[in-house]
Motif scaffolding. Structure first.
Motif: not given
Length: 213
Positions: A15-16, A18-19, A151, A160
Protein backbone atom coordinates in the motif's frame (compact mmCIF):
# COMPACT_ATOMS: atom_id res chain seq x y z
CA UNK A 1 1.26 -1.42 17.33
CA UNK A 2 4.39 -3.37 16.47
CA UNK A 3 2.44 -6.63 16.39
CA UNK A 4 -0.15 -5.04 14.11
CA UNK A 5 2.52 -3.81 11.69
CA UNK A 6 4.55 -7.03 11.70
CA UNK A 7 1.50 -9.18 11.00
CA UNK A 8 0.53 -7.04 8.02
CA UNK A 9 3.95 -5.88 6.87
CA UNK A 10 3.67 -7.09 3.26
CA UNK A 11 0.25 -5.50 2.83
CA UNK A 12 1.41 -2.21 4.39
CA UNK A 13 4.55 -2.15 2.23
CA UNK A 14 2.49 -2.74 -0.92
CA UNK A 15 0.00 0.00 0.00
CA UNK A 16 2.91 2.35 0.75
CA UNK A 17 4.43 1.65 -2.65
CA UNK A 18 1.06 2.26 -4.34
CA UNK A 19 0.69 5.55 -2.47
CA UNK A 20 4.21 6.69 -3.32
CA UNK A 21 3.83 5.65 -6.98
CA UNK A 22 0.51 7.46 -7.31
CA UNK A 23 1.95 10.69 -5.93
CA UNK A 24 5.17 10.56 -7.99
CA UNK A 25 3.40 9.82 -11.27
CA UNK A 26 0.81 12.53 -10.67
CA UNK A 27 3.57 14.94 -9.65
CA UNK A 28 5.42 14.34 -12.92
CA UNK A 29 2.22 14.87 -14.91
CA UNK A 30 1.40 17.99 -12.88
CA UNK A 31 4.91 19.37 -13.45
CA UNK A 32 4.53 19.02 -17.21
CA UNK A 33 1.09 20.65 -17.12
CA UNK A 34 2.02 23.44 -14.70
CA UNK A 35 5.31 24.29 -16.38
CA UNK A 36 3.74 24.09 -19.83
CA UNK A 37 0.92 26.48 -18.96
CA UNK A 38 3.33 28.74 -17.10
CA UNK A 39 5.58 28.94 -20.16
CA UNK A 40 2.61 30.00 -22.27
CA UNK A 41 1.28 32.74 -19.99
CA UNK A 42 4.19 34.26 -18.06
CA UNK A 43 4.86 36.99 -20.67
CA UNK A 44 1.24 38.14 -20.66
CA UNK A 45 0.15 39.98 -17.51
CA UNK A 46 -3.54 39.21 -17.87
CA UNK A 47 -2.96 35.53 -18.54
CA UNK A 48 -0.43 35.18 -15.75
CA UNK A 49 -2.80 36.95 -13.34
CA UNK A 50 -5.57 34.54 -14.42
CA UNK A 51 -3.25 31.57 -13.87
CA UNK A 52 -2.40 32.79 -10.37
CA UNK A 53 -6.10 33.30 -9.63
CA UNK A 54 -6.91 29.78 -10.78
CA UNK A 55 -4.13 28.45 -8.55
CA UNK A 56 -5.44 30.32 -5.53
CA UNK A 57 -9.09 29.40 -6.10
CA UNK A 58 -8.31 25.79 -6.94
CA UNK A 59 -6.60 25.24 -3.62
CA UNK A 60 -9.77 26.27 -1.76
CA UNK A 61 -11.77 23.38 -3.25
CA UNK A 62 -12.14 20.57 -0.66
CA UNK A 63 -10.58 17.33 -1.83
CA UNK A 64 -13.58 15.28 -0.70
CA UNK A 65 -15.97 17.49 -2.65
CA UNK A 66 -13.93 17.27 -5.83
CA UNK A 67 -13.42 13.52 -5.73
CA UNK A 68 -17.09 13.07 -4.88
CA UNK A 69 -18.09 15.00 -8.00
CA UNK A 70 -15.86 12.76 -10.11
CA UNK A 71 -17.57 9.54 -9.04
CA UNK A 72 -20.47 9.98 -11.46
CA UNK A 73 -18.41 10.54 -14.66
CA UNK A 74 -15.37 8.40 -13.75
CA UNK A 75 -16.62 5.83 -11.28
CA UNK A 76 -14.41 4.30 -8.62
CA UNK A 77 -10.77 3.30 -8.76
CA UNK A 78 -7.51 4.81 -9.95
CA UNK A 79 -8.75 7.33 -12.53
CA UNK A 80 -10.56 9.79 -10.20
CA UNK A 81 -7.66 9.50 -7.74
CA UNK A 82 -5.16 10.44 -10.47
CA UNK A 83 -7.29 13.38 -11.62
CA UNK A 84 -7.67 14.81 -8.11
CA UNK A 85 -4.02 14.40 -7.09
CA UNK A 86 -2.77 15.83 -10.41
CA UNK A 87 -5.16 18.78 -10.16
CA UNK A 88 -3.97 19.82 -6.71
CA UNK A 89 -0.32 19.13 -7.53
CA UNK A 90 -0.40 21.33 -10.62
CA UNK A 91 -1.61 24.45 -8.81
CA UNK A 92 1.52 25.41 -6.79
CA UNK A 93 3.74 24.36 -9.69
CA UNK A 94 1.85 26.62 -12.09
CA UNK A 95 2.06 29.56 -9.70
CA UNK A 96 5.79 29.12 -9.11
CA UNK A 97 6.46 28.58 -12.80
CA UNK A 98 4.81 31.91 -13.63
CA UNK A 99 6.64 33.71 -10.82
CA UNK A 100 9.99 32.12 -11.62
CA UNK A 101 9.90 32.69 -15.37
CA UNK A 102 8.58 36.24 -15.01
CA UNK A 103 11.40 36.98 -12.57
CA UNK A 104 14.18 36.24 -15.04
CA UNK A 105 16.12 39.41 -15.90
CA UNK A 106 14.86 40.62 -19.33
CA UNK A 107 18.37 41.87 -20.11
CA UNK A 108 19.66 38.31 -20.03
CA UNK A 109 16.93 37.21 -22.39
CA UNK A 110 17.67 40.06 -24.76
CA UNK A 111 21.37 39.23 -24.67
CA UNK A 112 20.65 35.63 -25.58
CA UNK A 113 18.35 36.70 -28.41
CA UNK A 114 20.98 39.18 -29.60
CA UNK A 115 23.53 36.36 -29.69
CA UNK A 116 21.34 34.59 -32.24
CA UNK A 117 19.52 32.12 -29.98
CA UNK A 118 15.98 31.17 -30.97
CA UNK A 119 13.06 31.71 -28.59
CA UNK A 120 12.90 28.02 -27.83
CA UNK A 121 16.62 27.74 -27.19
CA UNK A 122 16.57 30.87 -25.05
CA UNK A 123 13.76 29.44 -22.96
CA UNK A 124 15.42 26.09 -22.32
CA UNK A 125 19.01 27.30 -21.96
CA UNK A 126 18.53 30.66 -20.24
CA UNK A 127 15.08 31.28 -18.78
CA UNK A 128 14.18 27.82 -17.48
CA UNK A 129 17.55 27.17 -15.75
CA UNK A 130 17.33 30.55 -14.00
CA UNK A 131 13.72 29.98 -12.97
CA UNK A 132 14.27 26.33 -12.05
CA UNK A 133 14.94 26.84 -8.29
CA UNK A 134 11.59 28.64 -7.94
CA UNK A 135 9.81 26.00 -10.04
CA UNK A 136 11.37 23.19 -8.02
CA UNK A 137 10.26 24.89 -4.82
CA UNK A 138 6.69 24.69 -6.13
CA UNK A 139 7.17 21.02 -6.97
CA UNK A 140 8.38 20.32 -3.43
CA UNK A 141 5.39 22.13 -1.95
CA UNK A 142 3.08 20.14 -4.22
CA UNK A 143 4.73 16.86 -3.25
CA UNK A 144 4.15 17.46 0.46
CA UNK A 145 0.60 18.67 -0.08
CA UNK A 146 -0.64 15.89 -2.35
CA UNK A 147 0.98 13.17 -0.28
CA UNK A 148 -1.79 13.89 2.20
CA UNK A 149 -4.46 14.56 -0.41
CA UNK A 150 -3.74 11.15 -1.98
CA UNK A 151 -5.24 9.51 1.11
CA UNK A 152 -8.62 10.76 -0.13
CA UNK A 153 -8.25 8.27 -2.99
CA UNK A 154 -9.45 5.58 -0.59
CA UNK A 155 -12.88 7.24 -0.70
CA UNK A 156 -13.22 6.04 -4.31
CA UNK A 157 -11.40 2.75 -3.67
CA UNK A 158 -8.15 4.17 -5.01
CA UNK A 159 -4.69 2.87 -4.09
CA UNK A 160 -2.55 3.94 -1.16
CA UNK A 161 -2.47 4.26 2.59
CA UNK A 162 -5.75 6.12 2.86
CA UNK A 163 -7.57 2.82 3.23
CA UNK A 164 -5.97 2.29 6.65
CA UNK A 165 -7.09 5.72 7.81
CA UNK A 166 -10.66 5.33 6.57
CA UNK A 167 -10.86 1.80 7.93
CA UNK A 168 -9.66 2.87 11.37
CA UNK A 169 -11.98 5.87 11.53
CA UNK A 170 -14.98 3.76 10.55
CA UNK A 171 -14.22 1.36 13.41
CA UNK A 172 -13.59 3.88 16.20
CA UNK A 173 -13.33 2.06 19.48
CA UNK A 174 -12.92 -1.30 17.74
CA UNK A 175 -9.93 -3.61 17.78
CA UNK A 176 -6.86 -2.14 16.06
CA UNK A 177 -8.80 0.92 14.90
CA UNK A 178 -6.21 3.32 16.30
CA UNK A 179 -3.34 1.20 14.98
CA UNK A 180 -4.87 1.29 11.50
CA UNK A 181 -5.13 5.08 11.56
CA UNK A 182 -1.59 5.47 12.89
CA UNK A 183 -0.17 3.19 10.19
CA UNK A 184 -1.74 5.35 7.50
CA UNK A 185 -0.77 8.62 9.15
CA UNK A 186 2.82 7.71 9.99
CA UNK A 187 3.28 6.03 6.62
CA UNK A 188 2.22 9.19 4.77
CA UNK A 189 4.61 11.31 6.84
CA UNK A 190 7.53 8.96 6.15
CA UNK A 191 6.79 8.86 2.43
CA UNK A 192 6.55 12.66 2.33
CA UNK A 193 9.97 12.99 3.95
CA UNK A 194 11.50 10.46 1.54
CA UNK A 195 10.07 12.22 -1.50
CA UNK A 196 11.24 15.61 -0.27
CA UNK A 197 14.77 14.27 0.17
CA UNK A 198 14.67 12.88 -3.37
CA UNK A 199 13.50 16.23 -4.75
CA UNK A 200 16.16 18.01 -2.72
CA UNK A 201 18.79 15.77 -4.32
CA UNK A 202 17.33 16.37 -7.78
CA UNK A 203 17.52 20.10 -7.12
CA UNK A 204 21.21 19.90 -6.25
CA UNK A 205 21.92 17.88 -9.39
CA UNK A 206 19.91 20.07 -11.76
CA UNK A 207 20.68 23.54 -10.42
CA UNK A 208 23.96 25.14 -11.44
CA UNK A 209 26.40 25.96 -8.64
CA UNK A 210 26.27 29.66 -9.48
CA UNK A 211 22.51 29.81 -8.96
CA UNK A 212 22.67 27.65 -5.81
CA UNK A 213 25.27 29.96 -4.32
Amino acid sequence: MWEYVSSRFDQIAFSSWQHFSLVVQCLILASVIGLGIGALVYRRKRWSAAANAVSAIGLTIPGFALIGLLIAPMGFGVLPAVVVVTFYAALPILRNAVVGLAGVDPALVESARGAGMSKMRTFFQVELPLAWPVVLSGIRVSAQMVMGIATVAAYVLGPGLGGYIFSGLSRQGGANALNSVLVGLIGVIILALILDLILLGIGRLTTSKGIRA
